[in-house]
Design a protein around this motif. Structure first.
Motif, mmCIF file in Angstrom:
data_model
loop_
_atom_site.group_PDB
_atom_site.id
_atom_site.type_symbol
_atom_site.label_atom_id
_atom_site.label_comp_id
_atom_site.label_asym_id
_atom_site.label_seq_id
_atom_site.Cartn_x
_atom_site.Cartn_y
_atom_site.Cartn_z
ATOM 1 N N ASP A 181 0.833 -1.211 0.000
ATOM 2 C CA ASP A 181 0.000 0.000 0.000
ATOM 3 C C ASP A 181 0.865 1.257 0.000
ATOM 4 N N ALA A 182 1.875 1.264 0.863
ATOM 5 C CA ALA A 182 2.754 2.437 0.931
ATOM 6 C C ALA A 182 3.516 2.610 -0.379
ATOM 7 N N LEU A 183 3.920 1.487 -0.928
ATOM 8 C CA LEU A 183 4.669 1.520 -2.187
ATOM 9 C C LEU A 183 3.817 2.126 -3.306
ATOM 10 N N LEU A 184 2.571 1.652 -3.406
ATOM 11 C CA LEU A 184 1.699 2.132 -4.479
ATOM 12 C C LEU A 184 1.233 3.560 -4.236
ATOM 13 N N ALA A 185 1.163 3.944 -2.967
ATOM 14 C CA ALA A 185 0.821 5.348 -2.672
ATOM 15 C C ALA A 185 1.952 6.255 -3.142
ATOM 16 N N ALA A 186 3.188 5.802 -2.950
ATOM 17 C CA ALA A 186 4.342 6.617 -3.333
ATOM 18 C C ALA A 186 4.568 6.606 -4.842
ATOM 19 N N LEU A 187 4.175 5.514 -5.490
ATOM 20 C CA LEU A 187 4.425 5.378 -6.931
ATOM 21 C C LEU A 187 3.214 4.709 -7.587
ATOM 22 N N PRO A 188 2.115 5.464 -7.756
ATOM 23 C CA PRO A 188 0.870 4.866 -8.248
ATOM 24 C C PRO A 188 1.015 4.228 -9.630
ATOM 25 N N GLN A 189 1.952 4.744 -10.432
ATOM 26 C CA GLN A 189 2.173 4.186 -11.784
ATOM 27 C C GLN A 189 2.613 2.726 -11.740
ATOM 28 N N LEU A 190 3.101 2.321 -10.581
ATOM 29 C CA LEU A 190 3.602 0.952 -10.470
ATOM 30 C C LEU A 190 2.482 -0.083 -10.508
ATOM 31 N N ARG A 191 1.277 0.325 -10.101
ATOM 32 C CA ARG A 191 0.177 -0.644 -9.917
ATOM 33 C C ARG A 191 -0.004 -1.571 -11.119
ATOM 34 N N SER A 192 -0.032 -1.002 -12.299
ATOM 35 C CA SER A 192 -0.281 -1.812 -13.495
ATOM 36 C C SER A 192 1.008 -2.399 -14.075
ATOM 37 N N ARG A 193 2.123 -2.147 -13.403
ATOM 38 C CA ARG A 193 3.416 -2.558 -13.964
ATOM 39 C C ARG A 193 4.160 -3.562 -13.098
ATOM 40 N N LEU A 194 3.457 -4.043 -12.047
ATOM 41 C CA LEU A 194 4.123 -4.919 -11.076
ATOM 42 C C LEU A 194 3.512 -6.300 -11.113
ATOM 43 N N LEU A 195 4.344 -7.320 -11.223
ATOM 44 C CA LEU A 195 3.842 -8.670 -11.055
ATOM 45 C C LEU A 195 4.741 -9.421 -10.079
ATOM 46 N N TRP A 196 4.155 -10.424 -9.439
ATOM 47 C CA TRP A 196 4.887 -11.218 -8.456
ATOM 48 C C TRP A 196 5.076 -12.626 -8.996
ATOM 49 N N VAL A 197 6.236 -13.161 -8.773
ATOM 50 C CA VAL A 197 6.486 -14.565 -9.073
ATOM 51 C C VAL A 197 6.682 -15.280 -7.739
ATOM 52 N N GLU A 198 5.931 -16.353 -7.561
ATOM 53 C CA GLU A 198 6.045 -17.130 -6.315
ATOM 54 C C GLU A 198 7.215 -18.087 -6.432
ATOM 55 N N MET A 199 7.926 -18.229 -5.340
ATOM 56 C CA MET A 199 9.026 -19.201 -5.306
ATOM 57 C C MET A 199 9.224 -19.651 -3.863
ATOM 58 N N PRO A 200 9.778 -20.856 -3.681
ATOM 59 C CA PRO A 200 10.088 -21.267 -2.314
ATOM 60 C C PRO A 200 11.094 -20.279 -1.728
ATOM 61 N N PRO A 201 10.858 -19.796 -0.511
ATOM 62 C CA PRO A 201 11.770 -18.799 0.057
ATOM 63 C C PRO A 201 13.193 -19.356 0.225
ATOM 64 N N VAL A 202 14.161 -18.537 -0.107
ATOM 65 C CA VAL A 202 15.564 -18.937 0.036
ATOM 66 C C VAL A 202 16.241 -17.980 1.019
ATOM 67 N N PRO A 203 16.477 -18.450 2.250
ATOM 68 C CA PRO A 203 17.025 -17.552 3.273
ATOM 69 C C PRO A 203 18.538 -17.401 3.166
ATOM 70 N N ILE A 204 18.987 -16.778 2.087
ATOM 71 C CA ILE A 204 20.421 -16.544 1.878
ATOM 72 C C ILE A 204 20.604 -15.064 1.547
ATOM 73 N N SER A 205 21.623 -14.450 2.146
ATOM 74 C CA SER A 205 21.989 -13.089 1.738
ATOM 75 C C SER A 205 23.500 -12.999 1.607
ATOM 76 N N ALA A 206 23.946 -12.067 0.776
ATOM 77 C CA ALA A 206 25.382 -11.858 0.611
ATOM 78 C C ALA A 206 26.000 -11.350 1.913
ATOM 79 N N THR A 207 25.237 -10.570 2.662
ATOM 80 C CA THR A 207 25.735 -10.077 3.956
ATOM 81 C C THR A 207 26.120 -11.247 4.858
ATOM 82 N N GLU A 208 25.231 -12.233 4.921
ATOM 83 C CA GLU A 208 25.485 -13.403 5.756
ATOM 84 C C GLU A 208 26.699 -14.191 5.238
ATOM 85 N N ILE A 209 26.843 -14.284 3.934
ATOM 86 C CA ILE A 209 27.995 -15.001 3.360
ATOM 87 C C ILE A 209 29.303 -14.286 3.725
ATOM 88 N N ARG A 210 29.306 -12.965 3.608
ATOM 89 C CA ARG A 210 30.530 -12.219 3.971
ATOM 90 C C ARG A 210 30.879 -12.439 5.438
#
Ligand code: ATP
Ligand code: MG
Length: 204
Positions: A145-174
């Motif tokens: 909601d906050a995202l679309l309020a800040a950038l309403p043009q995004l509404r028709s330009r955003l799609l989500w792809v579902e995937m199994p969550p992968v709990p990895i970050s480069a920060t953690e690797i470093r």
């Protein structure tokens, strides 16, 4: 590479890890993209709080990670031009290089980075130039909601792809490398070798 549909996956990739590869695979198969282009950025406008590993090392690690993976490639566009490299320009440059239009261009982004888009350089033009493909990230609850309020043009330009969550970050690797802990389950073997051979991340 003959490209009709292009995924653009920007990041610092310091280092590239299995989470990035899982994102690229999920988006590629969900949208049947011809090419997912990893785009390591030399001087990201939003990551100025720590010294990044030299861009050449980050680029080589991505190159190793995508070797032998059909449909994945790495671009130097955000390494070879002067910074800061804004994504809105990256998209335009790549659309020219690959002769693709807005309808064929998908900008891949994790939920944490997505939340920051309204603060990026010229976000309205970015979402005109391409669609955004977002993926969830463990531990991140984006406020759409906050995202679309800040950038309403995004509404028709955003799609989500579902995937199994992968709990990895480069920060953690470093952090793990600095503490002498194993990272073999977190990055491709060739990337782990590169990190060890070049003695990257030994001090955090
Ligand atoms: P750092 O911890 O240094 O920020 P990172 O793991 O977040 O590294 P980046 O290079 O910052 O990696 O991320 C590039 C893109 O990949 C961003 O859009 C980010 O949201 C996404 N991303 C990275 N890791 C994951 C993951 N495990 N799941 C989903 N998206 C991810
Ligand atoms: Mg990040």
């Amino acid at each position: 590479m003959d490209v009709v549909t292009l995924g653009i996956f920007g990041g610092t990739f310091d280092p590239v890890h299995n989470g990035h590869l899982a994102v690229a695979e999920a988006v590629q198969s969900a949208l049947a993209l011809d090419c997912v282009l990893f785009v390591p950025v030399a001087d990201p406008p939003h990551k100025r709080n720590r010294a990044l590993t030299p861009a050449e090392d980050r680029w080589r690690m991505v190159k190793l990670a995508v070797a032998n993976r059909p449909g994945f490639a790495v671009s130097r566009v955000d390494i070879d031009r002067a910074g800061p490299q804004y994504s809105v320009d990256t998209v335009q440059l790549l659309q020219r290089e690959f002769s693709v239009g807005a309808g064929e261009t998908f900008f891949i982004i994790g939920a944490d980075a997505l939340a920051g888009i309204p603060h990026w350089h010229n976000p309205q033009t970015l979402v005109e130039r391409c669609r955004l493909v977002a993926v969830h990230r463990p531990g991140v609850k984006p406020s759409i909601d906050a995202l679309l309020a800040a950038l309403p043009q995004l509404r028709s330009r955003l799609l989500w792809v579902e995937m199994p969550p992968v709990p990895i970050s480069a920060t953690e690797i470093r952090r793990r490398v600095a503490r002498g802990e194993a990272i073999s389950r977190l990055v491709p073997a060739a990337v782990a070798d590169y990190i060890a051979r070049h003695r990257l991340y030994l001090s955090s």
